[in-house]
Design a protein around this motif. Structure first.
Motif, PDB file in Angstrom:
ATOM      1  N   ALA A  82       1.076 -13.893   7.135  1.00  0.00           N
ATOM      2  CA  ALA A  82       0.220 -13.936   5.946  1.00  0.00           C
ATOM      3  C   ALA A  82      -0.691 -12.862   5.688  1.00  0.00           C
ATOM      4  CB  ALA A  82      -0.387 -15.499   5.748  1.00  0.00           C
ATOM      5  N   LYS A  83      -1.533 -12.735   6.595  1.00  0.00           N
ATOM      6  CA  LYS A  83      -2.348 -11.503   6.626  1.00  0.00           C
ATOM      7  C   LYS A  83      -1.819 -10.315   6.247  1.00  0.00           C
ATOM      8  CE  LYS A  83      -6.230 -13.433   9.390  1.00  0.00           C
ATOM      9  NZ  LYS A  83      -6.857 -13.175  10.352  1.00  0.00           N
ATOM     10  N   ALA A  84      -0.375  -9.984   6.755  1.00  0.00           N
ATOM     11  CA  ALA A  84       0.087  -8.797   6.630  1.00  0.00           C
ATOM     12  C   ALA A  84       0.859  -8.880   5.383  1.00  0.00           C
ATOM     13  CB  ALA A  84       1.377  -8.628   7.716  1.00  0.00           C
ATOM     14  N   GLU A  85       1.328  -9.795   4.638  1.00  0.00           N
ATOM     15  CA  GLU A  85       1.828  -9.957   3.394  1.00  0.00           C
ATOM     16  C   GLU A  85       0.569  -9.598   2.302  1.00  0.00           C
ATOM     17  OE1 GLU A  85       3.849 -13.559   3.065  1.00  0.00           O
ATOM     18  OE2 GLU A  85       5.297 -13.126   4.573  1.00  0.00           O
ATOM     19  N   ALA A  94      -1.975  -8.191   2.816  1.00  0.00           N
ATOM     20  CA  ALA A  94      -2.529  -6.453   2.883  1.00  0.00           C
ATOM     21  C   ALA A  94      -1.391  -5.782   2.265  1.00  0.00           C
ATOM     22  CB  ALA A  94      -2.655  -6.064   4.499  1.00  0.00           C
ATOM     23  N   ALA A  95      -0.047  -5.998   2.463  1.00  0.00           N
ATOM     24  CA  ALA A  95       0.747  -5.183   1.860  1.00  0.00           C
ATOM     25  C   ALA A  95       0.810  -5.499   0.124  1.00  0.00           C
ATOM     26  CB  ALA A  95       2.355  -5.633   2.070  1.00  0.00           C
ATOM     27  N   LEU A  96       0.482  -6.483  -0.311  1.00  0.00           N
ATOM     28  CA  LEU A  96       0.308  -6.909  -1.774  1.00  0.00           C
ATOM     29  C   LEU A  96      -0.893  -5.955  -2.154  1.00  0.00           C
ATOM     30  CD1 LEU A  96       1.352  -8.414  -4.104  1.00  0.00           C
ATOM     31  CD2 LEU A  96      -0.164 -10.315  -3.519  1.00  0.00           C
ATOM     32  N   TYR A  97      -1.845  -6.184  -1.337  1.00  0.00           N
ATOM     33  CA  TYR A  97      -3.134  -5.540  -1.831  1.00  0.00           C
ATOM     34  C   TYR A  97      -2.943  -3.752  -1.833  1.00  0.00           C
ATOM     35  CZ  TYR A  97      -8.047  -3.931  -1.441  1.00  0.00           C
ATOM     36  OH  TYR A  97      -9.358  -3.488  -1.779  1.00  0.00           O
ATOM     37  N   ASP A  98      -2.080  -3.301  -0.844  1.00  0.00           N
ATOM     38  CA  ASP A  98      -1.883  -2.098  -0.964  1.00  0.00           C
ATOM     39  C   ASP A  98      -1.129  -1.655  -2.288  1.00  0.00           C
ATOM     40  OD1 ASP A  98      -3.455  -1.879   1.380  1.00  0.00           O
ATOM     41  OD2 ASP A  98      -1.336  -1.972   2.719  1.00  0.00           O
ATOM     42  N   PHE A 146      -2.257   0.923  -5.041  1.00  0.00           N
ATOM     43  CA  PHE A 146      -1.356   1.974  -5.551  1.00  0.00           C
ATOM     44  C   PHE A 146      -0.793   2.081  -7.059  1.00  0.00           C
ATOM     45  CE2 PHE A 146       2.674   4.155  -6.172  1.00  0.00           C
ATOM     46  CZ  PHE A 146       2.460   5.130  -5.719  1.00  0.00           C
ATOM     47  N   GLU A 147      -0.883   0.883  -7.449  1.00  0.00           N
ATOM     48  CA  GLU A 147      -0.567   0.698  -8.895  1.00  0.00           C
ATOM     49  C   GLU A 147      -1.845   1.095  -9.849  1.00  0.00           C
ATOM     50  OE1 GLU A 147       0.816  -3.076  -9.776  1.00  0.00           O
ATOM     51  OE2 GLU A 147       2.823  -2.625  -8.555  1.00  0.00           O
TER      52      GLU A 147
END
Length: 449
Positions: free
Chosen positions: A247-250, A252-256, A260-261
Motif C-alpha cells: 500500500a505504501k509503495a502504491e 508513493a508511486a501515485l504521489y510521484d 510529475f504531472e
C-alpha cells in the motif's frame, strides 16, 4: 500432646492481649462449675487451658516454647516416621507406569497417587488455620483442562516446600542440656540437621515434578497448540506487513505520478509567462537571472570591502571598518604590506610571459583555500589601487648612465643655466632703468603744474 496455641485458639504470632482474651473465653467455657454434667472432661480441659496460658503469658517461656515446639509435639509421635515413609526414587523411571491411559497402572493414575501421598504426609505438620493448611492441587487425568487443572497443578508443585519438621532426625535432646549455653548449641545443631533434610526433600519433589511435566502428554499438546498459534500470528503479521508495504509503495508511486504531472504543468505555466513577458516587456526570466548574478557579484564586492586584507579581519558594519582603518595597528600592517608588495614588484621580471603568470595563478588557486583566495584577490585589488594613485617611474627601471658622460652633460647644463641667469639679470636691470625714467618725467610735470 496438643499445641498451646491450638488449645487457646490463637495464631502463632498473637499478641499478649489476644492471648489473654482467648484464655478468659476458654476458662469460662471449660470451668468445672459451668460443666457439672461432664465434670472430669471439663476439669482436664480447664487444666490444659491454664497450663497453656501460663506458658504463653510469660515472654521467656513462650520464646523457649516457640523454639522447641516442633520437637515437643512431634519427636515422640514421629520417632519411627522414616520407616513408614515411601521412597520417591522409584518413580523417576518410565517403568513406574504403563502407557498414558487412565487405568490403574497408567501414567495419570500412578502419579496422581504419588502426589496425593506426599500431600497427605505433610498434612499433620501443617498449622491449623494457616495459609498452608489447604490441600495441594490434584494431578487430574487425561481429560483434565489445561488452564483449570494442569497449569494450576504444576504452578503449585514446582515451588513445593515440605511441612515435615524432621524432628526425628535431631541428634541431641535439648532437655538433657546442662545449661543455657549448651542448650543453644544443641538447638543450633539440631536445626542445621533438620534444614538439611528439608532442603533435600524439597529438591527431590521438585525434580519429580519436572520429570513428570516433561513426559505429560497434556503439556506437550499445549505447547504444540501454542506453537501453532504463534506460527499463525507470525504469518498474519507478515501478511499484514507486506500488505502495508504494498500500500505504501502504491501510494508513493501515485504521489510521484501526481508530482510529475504537477511539474509538467508548472513548466508549461512558466514558459507561457516567459512568452508573455517577452511579448509585453521585451525581456525574460533569463535576464532576471543575469541581474541576480550581478547582484550577487555586487554583494560579494560589498563583503570584500568589509574585509581588511592587511589585518585578515572581517567587519559587520561600515563604521567598524572605518574605525579599524584609523587604528595604529592597521596602519602598521598596511605599511608592512606595501613594503612587501613593492619588493615583489621590484623583484619580478617585467618582460615575463603573461600566459605563464596566469598558469601559475591557476595552479596557486588550486592549492589555496577559499579564504586564502579571497585574501589574494584583496591584495591584488589593493596593489592595483596603489599603482593608479602612485605610478612607478620609468627611471626606476632604466639602466644607469656612464659617470664621465654624466659629468659632461652636467657641465653643459651648468653653462647654459649661467647664461640664462645673466640674460635674466640684464633684462631686469633694463626694466628698472626704464621705470626710473618714467617716474622722473612724471615728477617734473607735476612741479611745473
Amino acid at each position: 500432646m496438643e499445641c498451646h496455641y491450638a488449645i487457646l485458639g490463637v495464631e502463632l504470632n498473637a499478641d499478649d492481649g489476644a492471648i489473654k482474651k482467648a484464655y478468659r473465653k476458654a476458662a469460662l467455657k471449660y470451668h468445672p462449675d459451668k460443666n457439672p454434667n461432664c465434670l472430669e472432661e471439663a476439669t482436664e480441659k480447664f487444666r490444659l487451658v491454664q497450663a497453656a496460658y501460663d506458658v504463653l503469658s510469660d515472654p521467656q517461656e513462650r520464646a523457649w516454647y516457640d523454639r522447641h515446639r516442633e520437637e515437643i509435639l512431634h519427636r515422640k509421635k514421629y520417632e519411627n516416621y522414616k520407616e513408614n515413609s515411601f521412597d520417591l526414587w522409584e518413580y523417576f523411571s518410565p517403568s513406574a507406569y504403563k502407557g498414558f491411559g487412565d487405568d490403574a497402572n497408567g501414567f495419570y493414575a500412578v502419579y496422581r497417587d504419588v502426589f496425593k501421598k506426599i500431600d497427605v504426609e505433610d498434612q499433620p505438620f501443617k498449622d491449623e488455620g494457616s495459609a498452608g493448611d489447604e490441600w495441594m492441587p490434584c494431578f487430574g487425568n487425561s481429560e483434565s483442562d489445561y488452564d483449570d487443572v494442569v497449569h494450576e497443578f504444576y504452578s503449585s508443585w514446582q515451588s513445593y516446600c515440605t511441612h515435615l519438621s524432621y524432628v526425628w532426625e535431631s541428634q541431641y535432646d535439648v532437655k538433657e542440656a546442662p545449661n543455657r549455653r549448651v542448650a543453644r548449641l544443641v538447638e543450633k545443631e539440631n536445626k542445621k540437621v533438620r534444614d538439611k533434610h528439608k532442603k533435600k526433600r524439597n529438591e527431590l519433589v521438585r525434580e519429580l515434578v519436572s520429570f513428570v511435566r516433561k513426559r505429560d502428554p497434556r503439556v506437550k499438546a499445549h505447547k504444540a497448540e501454542l506453537e501453532r498459534i504463534a506460527t499463525e500470528q507470525a504469518v498474519k503479521a507478515e501478511e499484514r506487513r507486506m500488505s502495508e508495504m504494498r500500500a505504501k509503495a502504491e501510494e508513493a508511486a501515485l504521489y510521484d505520478q501526481e508530482n510529475f504531472e504537477e511539474l509538467v504543468k508548472h513548466n508549461e505555466r512558466v514558459s507561457q509567462l516567459e512568452n508573455m513577458m517577452r511579448d509585453e516587456f521585451g525581456f525574460s526570466s533569463d535576464e532576471d537571472s543575469d541581474n541576480s548574478d550581478q547582484n550577487s557579484e555586487e554583494e560579494q564586492e560589498y563583503s570584500d570591502d568589509m574585509f581588511c586584507v592587511a589585518c585578515n579581519k572581517m567587519f559587520k558594519s561600515v563604521m567598524g571598518m572605518r574605525n579599524h582603518q584609523k587604528s595604529k595597528k592597521h596602519k602598521e600592517n598596511m605599511n608592512r604590506l606595501k613594503e612587501e608588495m613593492q619588493e615583489e614588484v621590484s623583484v619580478d621580471d617585467i618582460t615575463e610571459d603573461p600566459n605563464r603568470e596566469e598558469i601559475e595563478d591557476k595552479v596557486d588557486d588550486r592549492k589555496l583555500t577559499k579564504k586564502q583566495k579571497k585574501q589574494k584577490r584583496q591584495r591584488q585589488k589593493l596593489l592595483s589601487n596603489m599603482m593608479e594613485s602612485e605610478p612607478l617611474k620609468t627611471e626606476d627601471f632604466e639602466e644607469k648612465i656612464d659617470p664621465v658622460q654624466e659629468s659632461d652633460e652636467v657641465s653643459k647644463l651648468e653653462t647654459e643655466i649661467d647664461g640664462d641667469i645673466a640674460e635674466n639679470e640684464k633684462s631686469i636691470a633694463d626694466d628698472i632703468g626704464n621705470t626710473a625714467d618714467c617716474n622722473g618725467d612724471n615728477e617734473t610735470s607735476v612741479i611745473s603744474d
